[in-house]
Design a protein around this motif. Structure first.
Motif, PDB file in Angstrom:
ATOM      1  N   LEU A  95       2.629  21.651 -21.700  1.00  0.00           N
ATOM      2  CA  LEU A  95       2.543  20.225 -21.388  1.00  0.00           C
ATOM      3  C   LEU A  95       1.815  19.460 -22.491  1.00  0.00           C
ATOM      4  CD1 LEU A  95       1.607  20.500 -17.598  1.00  0.00           C
ATOM      5  CD2 LEU A  95       3.817  19.809 -18.525  1.00  0.00           C
ATOM      6  N   LYS A  96       0.724  20.013 -22.979  1.00  0.00           N
ATOM      7  CA  LYS A  96      -0.050  19.346 -24.030  1.00  0.00           C
ATOM      8  C   LYS A  96       0.729  19.315 -25.341  1.00  0.00           C
ATOM      9  CE  LYS A  96      -4.588  20.486 -22.095  1.00  0.00           C
ATOM     10  NZ  LYS A  96      -5.872  21.195 -22.305  1.00  0.00           N
ATOM     11  N   LYS A  97       1.402  20.412 -25.634  1.00  0.00           N
ATOM     12  CA  LYS A  97       2.159  20.492 -26.886  1.00  0.00           C
ATOM     13  C   LYS A  97       3.251  19.443 -26.935  1.00  0.00           C
ATOM     14  CE  LYS A  97       5.168  23.643 -29.474  1.00  0.00           C
ATOM     15  NZ  LYS A  97       5.775  24.998 -29.503  1.00  0.00           N
ATOM     16  N   ASN A  98       3.856  19.151 -25.789  1.00  0.00           N
ATOM     17  CA  ASN A  98       4.978  18.213 -25.743  1.00  0.00           C
ATOM     18  C   ASN A  98       4.572  16.828 -25.254  1.00  0.00           C
ATOM     19  OD1 ASN A  98       7.441  19.932 -26.450  1.00  0.00           O
ATOM     20  ND2 ASN A  98       6.431  21.176 -24.906  1.00  0.00           N
ATOM     21  N   ASN A  99       3.242  16.570 -25.223  1.00  0.00           N
ATOM     22  CA  ASN A  99       2.730  15.213 -24.959  1.00  0.00           C
ATOM     23  C   ASN A  99       3.202  14.657 -23.617  1.00  0.00           C
ATOM     24  OD1 ASN A  99       1.505  14.899 -27.692  1.00  0.00           O
ATOM     25  ND2 ASN A  99       3.655  15.030 -28.315  1.00  0.00           N
ATOM     26  N   LEU A 100       3.112  15.478 -22.596  1.00  0.00           N
ATOM     27  CA  LEU A 100       3.505  15.044 -21.263  1.00  0.00           C
ATOM     28  C   LEU A 100       2.302  14.505 -20.504  1.00  0.00           C
ATOM     29  CD1 LEU A 100       5.927  17.946 -20.392  1.00  0.00           C
ATOM     30  CD2 LEU A 100       6.545  15.599 -20.894  1.00  0.00           C
ATOM     31  N   VAL A 101       2.536  13.426 -19.800  1.00  0.00           N
ATOM     32  CA  VAL A 101       1.465  12.728 -19.078  1.00  0.00           C
ATOM     33  C   VAL A 101       1.698  12.897 -17.574  1.00  0.00           C
ATOM     34  CG1 VAL A 101       0.338  10.526 -18.651  1.00  0.00           C
ATOM     35  CG2 VAL A 101       1.220  11.067 -20.932  1.00  0.00           C
ATOM     36  N   LEU A 102       0.649  13.241 -16.861  1.00  0.00           N
ATOM     37  CA  LEU A 102       0.742  13.402 -15.414  1.00  0.00           C
ATOM     38  C   LEU A 102       1.002  12.054 -14.752  1.00  0.00           C
ATOM     39  CD1 LEU A 102       0.396  15.276 -12.947  1.00  0.00           C
ATOM     40  CD2 LEU A 102      -2.025  14.674 -12.955  1.00  0.00           C
ATOM     41  N   ARG A 103       2.023  12.024 -13.892  1.00  0.00           N
ATOM     42  CA  ARG A 103       2.358  10.777 -13.202  1.00  0.00           C
ATOM     43  C   ARG A 103       1.978  10.814 -11.725  1.00  0.00           C
ATOM     44  NH1 ARG A 103       6.132   7.350 -15.276  1.00  0.00           N
ATOM     45  NH2 ARG A 103       5.408   6.050 -13.553  1.00  0.00           N
ATOM     46  N   GLU A 104       2.218  11.961 -11.052  1.00  0.00           N
ATOM     47  CA  GLU A 104       1.909  12.019  -9.621  1.00  0.00           C
ATOM     48  C   GLU A 104       1.695  13.465  -9.193  1.00  0.00           C
ATOM     49  OE1 GLU A 104       3.077   9.617  -5.591  1.00  0.00           O
ATOM     50  OE2 GLU A 104       4.024   9.181  -7.505  1.00  0.00           O
ATOM     51  N   VAL A 105       0.857  13.629  -8.153  1.00  0.00           N
ATOM     52  CA  VAL A 105       0.497  14.951  -7.650  1.00  0.00           C
ATOM     53  C   VAL A 105       0.810  15.011  -6.159  1.00  0.00           C
ATOM     54  CG1 VAL A 105      -1.352  16.633  -7.366  1.00  0.00           C
ATOM     55  CG2 VAL A 105      -1.361  15.098  -9.340  1.00  0.00           C
ATOM     56  N   TYR A 106       1.480  16.075  -5.749  1.00  0.00           N
ATOM     57  CA  TYR A 106       1.737  16.347  -4.338  1.00  0.00           C
ATOM     58  C   TYR A 106       1.047  17.674  -4.017  1.00  0.00           C
ATOM     59  CZ  TYR A 106       5.593  13.133  -5.416  1.00  0.00           C
ATOM     60  OH  TYR A 106       6.353  12.081  -5.848  1.00  0.00           O
ATOM     61  N   VAL A 107       0.086  17.667  -3.137  1.00  0.00           N
ATOM     62  CA  VAL A 107      -0.672  18.882  -2.857  1.00  0.00           C
ATOM     63  C   VAL A 107      -0.849  19.043  -1.353  1.00  0.00           C
ATOM     64  CG1 VAL A 107      -2.913  17.714  -3.076  1.00  0.00           C
ATOM     65  CG2 VAL A 107      -2.771  20.181  -3.407  1.00  0.00           C
ATOM     66  N   LYS A 108      -0.818  20.290  -0.905  1.00  0.00           N
ATOM     67  CA  LYS A 108      -0.977  20.586   0.522  1.00  0.00           C
ATOM     68  C   LYS A 108      -1.828  21.847   0.666  1.00  0.00           C
ATOM     69  CE  LYS A 108       2.643  20.407   3.232  1.00  0.00           C
ATOM     70  NZ  LYS A 108       3.924  20.774   3.917  1.00  0.00           N
ATOM     71  N   ARG A 146      -4.599   9.214 -10.998  1.00  0.00           N
ATOM     72  CA  ARG A 146      -3.173   9.321 -10.751  1.00  0.00           C
ATOM     73  C   ARG A 146      -2.888   9.204  -9.256  1.00  0.00           C
ATOM     74  NH1 ARG A 146      -4.398   9.534 -15.428  1.00  0.00           N
ATOM     75  NH2 ARG A 146      -3.289  10.585 -17.122  1.00  0.00           N
ATOM     76  N   PRO A 147      -1.681   8.754  -8.898  1.00  0.00           N
ATOM     77  CA  PRO A 147      -1.320   8.761  -7.464  1.00  0.00           C
ATOM     78  C   PRO A 147      -1.388  10.179  -6.914  1.00  0.00           C
ATOM     79  CG  PRO A 147       0.233   7.458  -8.748  1.00  0.00           C
ATOM     80  CD  PRO A 147      -0.631   8.172  -9.744  1.00  0.00           C
ATOM     81  N   LEU A 148      -2.019  10.309  -5.780  1.00  0.00           N
ATOM     82  CA  LEU A 148      -2.238  11.635  -5.195  1.00  0.00           C
ATOM     83  C   LEU A 148      -1.732  11.651  -3.760  1.00  0.00           C
ATOM     84  CD1 LEU A 148      -3.504  14.477  -5.346  1.00  0.00           C
ATOM     85  CD2 LEU A 148      -5.657  13.444  -4.601  1.00  0.00           C
ATOM     86  N   ASN A 149      -0.778  12.537  -3.489  1.00  0.00           N
ATOM     87  CA  ASN A 149      -0.274  12.721  -2.136  1.00  0.00           C
ATOM     88  C   ASN A 149      -0.839  14.029  -1.600  1.00  0.00           C
ATOM     89  OD1 ASN A 149       1.919  10.530  -1.689  1.00  0.00           O
ATOM     90  ND2 ASN A 149       2.343  11.315  -3.732  1.00  0.00           N
ATOM     91  N   GLN A 215      -3.138  29.237   1.677  1.00  0.00           N
ATOM     92  CA  GLN A 215      -3.065  28.794   0.295  1.00  0.00           C
ATOM     93  C   GLN A 215      -2.966  27.282   0.210  1.00  0.00           C
ATOM     94  OE1 GLN A 215       0.613  29.472  -1.942  1.00  0.00           O
ATOM     95  NE2 GLN A 215       1.516  30.364  -0.103  1.00  0.00           N
ATOM     96  N   SER A 216      -3.273  26.793  -0.978  1.00  0.00           N
ATOM     97  CA  SER A 216      -3.027  25.397  -1.329  1.00  0.00           C
ATOM     98  C   SER A 216      -1.897  25.384  -2.341  1.00  0.00           C
ATOM     99  CB  SER A 216      -4.280  24.751  -1.929  1.00  0.00           C
ATOM    100  OG  SER A 216      -5.271  24.578  -0.952  1.00  0.00           O
ATOM    101  N   ARG A 217      -0.890  24.529  -2.107  1.00  0.00           N
ATOM    102  CA  ARG A 217       0.282  24.487  -2.966  1.00  0.00           C
ATOM    103  C   ARG A 217       0.449  23.097  -3.559  1.00  0.00           C
ATOM    104  NH1 ARG A 217       4.768  25.533   0.786  1.00  0.00           N
ATOM    105  NH2 ARG A 217       3.307  24.779   2.369  1.00  0.00           N
ATOM    106  N   VAL A 218       1.180  23.032  -4.655  1.00  0.00           N
ATOM    107  CA  VAL A 218       1.263  21.771  -5.392  1.00  0.00           C
ATOM    108  C   VAL A 218       2.654  21.593  -5.983  1.00  0.00           C
ATOM    109  CG1 VAL A 218       0.515  22.749  -7.599  1.00  0.00           C
ATOM    110  CG2 VAL A 218       0.083  20.333  -7.108  1.00  0.00           C
ATOM    111  N   VAL A 219       3.064  20.317  -6.105  1.00  0.00           N
ATOM    112  CA  VAL A 219       4.219  19.891  -6.892  1.00  0.00           C
ATOM    113  C   VAL A 219       3.739  18.787  -7.816  1.00  0.00           C
ATOM    114  CG1 VAL A 219       6.488  18.789  -6.835  1.00  0.00           C
ATOM    115  CG2 VAL A 219       5.934  20.537  -5.154  1.00  0.00           C
ATOM    116  N   LEU A 220       4.126  18.837  -9.076  1.00  0.00           N
ATOM    117  CA  LEU A 220       3.634  17.893 -10.084  1.00  0.00           C
ATOM    118  C   LEU A 220       4.792  17.133 -10.720  1.00  0.00           C
ATOM    119  CD1 LEU A 220       1.130  20.320 -11.841  1.00  0.00           C
ATOM    120  CD2 LEU A 220       0.538  18.529 -10.209  1.00  0.00           C
ATOM    121  N   TRP A 221       4.530  15.870 -11.062  1.00  0.00           N
ATOM    122  CA  TRP A 221       5.507  15.049 -11.773  1.00  0.00           C
ATOM    123  C   TRP A 221       4.871  14.562 -13.064  1.00  0.00           C
ATOM    124  CZ3 TRP A 221       6.363   9.218 -10.751  1.00  0.00           C
ATOM    125  CH2 TRP A 221       7.337   8.716 -11.623  1.00  0.00           C
ATOM    126  N   PHE A 222       5.538  14.848 -14.191  1.00  0.00           N
ATOM    127  CA  PHE A 222       5.067  14.440 -15.506  1.00  0.00           C
ATOM    128  C   PHE A 222       6.122  13.559 -16.172  1.00  0.00           C
ATOM    129  CE2 PHE A 222       2.655  18.242 -14.677  1.00  0.00           C
ATOM    130  CZ  PHE A 222       1.412  18.000 -15.244  1.00  0.00           C
TER     131      PHE A 222
END
Length: 468
Positions: A95-108, A146-149, A215-222
């Motif tokens: 992600l850092k190498k390709n300059n991706l920026v976090l847009r939103e987080v979905y976590v449960k 960032r927006p956090l769900n 567990q805690s699970r996540v989906v990420l949008w970059f």
């Protein structure tokens, strides 16, 4: 009379229809704007500045999300969890190498259904926080901005049903029916599941599926940083290779099932060998050094708290010239309960044991005993790793209990005549016709054993996870 259509009215109607269609299109971004990384199915990347986030339904989340598991009744991260190196060592550098920026987080975050309900409420909240803290600390992009769900599920029966469906479980339909009939009432669902099939199904779910629910699970949008467009070259899933998942929003097009990365099954200990160093280098007062060979074999289930042990101790020291003997045969069976669950079998434990012994012990020509005995008691111990893999462990233990033995003393030479004829006799002075073996009995209450143990795994097996 003929009415003429007002051209202004027609233009207004057409304009309204066009505006409505444009509004509808604006609410449904092009599905090509959301790419799912094939090696990380829980990550979406956008190749342009998208204002409308991808819609992640509960059913979609259960299929694609990944996360960190927790031990029973614990909220701290497991350092050997496979998600941690996947995220830290593989995903984040890319992600850092390709300059991706976090847009939103979905976590449960969730807890497994066993245990008190209110305590599970606390566990689900704390586990959600732990995952958010982990993601934020390693990404160098504060998630707070960032927006956090975030969602806390006390007892995730919907995910349990999904796991059973993916595994092709024979009782999937019955458990699904029970959950749907409770209409989201988790406490009622727990009560019904515990009563179903006389509790047998509940016990099986506890062993097979509940560890996955902790567990805690996540989906990420970059998205690509505006300073570094276009999007980096990466092999995304082609549109022609994607299949729409039923009941999912049209914004996202994914394969069904989601193409997951090939999992390497974790190697888990099955049987370990253990030796007690205090027995290996034993020193007995009035006798001297009397090392004994001792071996224990411990069987480890895949999950839970309990292990099963069988041990054997053997010594055969015979110093004829000094009339000293240390001949012991001892067999012991033990059931252990480790306080920490999840199949780790590390840390403090409490055990119950039973043993049987046959012995012949002599300290001098006039002090010798021969007999059999048995006992039972409790052992308190603690186990810790000595190497990174955990295959070599150190253990400290102390046992207390009762030991009962029936025995006869023996001496060198005839005790009645006093004649030393080169033989050993029972130390008995009555009529030989009335002699019966094991005339003496002794009972001990208190410490029965102590140990500094080395344990090494000798047989392994592969632990298959319920889901990938």
């Amino acid at each position: 009379m003929r009415r003429f259509v007002n051209p202004i009215q027609v233009i207004l109607v057409i304009a309204i229809v066009l505006l409505g269609q444009l509004s509808t299109l604006a609410q449904k971004p092009d599905s090509l704007l959301y790419k799912q990384l094939p090696d990380y199915p829980f990550v979406f990347v956008s190749d342009s500045i998208v204002t409308s986030p991808p819609v992640i339904t509960d059913s979609l989340f259960d299929v694609i999300a990944r996360g960190i598991r927790f031990r029973v009744n614990r909220t701290e991260l497991l350092q050997d969890d496979p998600f941690i190196p996947l995220y830290n060592d593989s995903l984040v550098p890319w992600l850092k190498k390709n300059n991706l920026v976090l847009r939103e987080v979905y976590v449960k975050g969730a807890a497994s259904p066993e245990g008190p309900y209110l305590n599970n409420v606390r566990l689900s909240r704390e586990r959600t926080k732990r995952l958010i803290e982990f993601l934020s600390s390693n990404l160098d992009q504060p998630i707070a901005d960032r927006p956090l769900n975030a969602k806390c599920v006390t007892e995730d029966y919907a995910y349990l049903v999904k796991l059973m469906e993916l595994a092709g479980d024979a009782e999937y339909k019955q458990v699904k029916y029970i959950w749907e009939s409770c209409r989201g009432d988790e406490r009622l669902c727990k009560k019904k599941l515990m009563a179903y099939n006389k509790g047998k199904t509940w016990k099986r779910l506890l062993q097979v599926y509940f560890p996955t629910l902790r567990q805690s699970r996540v989906v990420l949008w970059f998205a690509v940083s505006p300073k570094h467009m276009p999007i980096p070259s990466y092999h995304f899933i082609a549109k022609t290779e994607m299949l729409a998942i039923p009941a999912l929003p049209t914004q996202i097009s994914l394969a069904e099932p989601v193409p997951a990365v090939e999992k390497k099954y974790a190697r888990r200990h099955l049987i370990a060998a253990r030796t007690n160093l205090l027995h290996d280098f034993a020193y007995v007062p009035q006798f001297g050094f009397a090392p004994s060979g001792n071996i224990q074999l411990e069987y480890y289930p895949l999950t839970g708290h309990y292990t099963y042990n069988a041990g054997f101790t053997f010594s055969n020291h015979r110093h004829w010239s000094e009339h000293k003997f240390m001949q012991v045969r001892d067999v012991q069976l033990e059931l252990r309960r480790y306080f920490k669950g999840g199949g780790a079998f590390i840390g403090p434990y409490l055990a119950a044991y039973v043993e049987g012994t046959k012995y012949g012990i002599g300290f001098s020509a006039t002090k010798g005993w021969e007999g059999e005995g048995g006992g039972a008691g409790l052992t308190l111990g603690h186990t810790c790793r000595l190497n990174k893999k955990g295959s070599l462990r150190l253990e400290l233990s102390l046992s207390v209990g009762a030991f009962i033995t029936r025995y006869d003393p023996y001496v060198w030479g005839n005790p009645i005549t006093g004649f030393v004829d080169g033989l050993y006799y029972y130390d008995y002075h009555g009529s030989t016709s009335q002699f019966k073996e094991r005339n003496h009995q002794f009972m001990w209450l208190g410490p029965t054993n102590a140990g500094i143990h080395l344990t090494y795994d000798i047989i392994y097996r592969k632990k298959k996870e319920v889901v990938r």
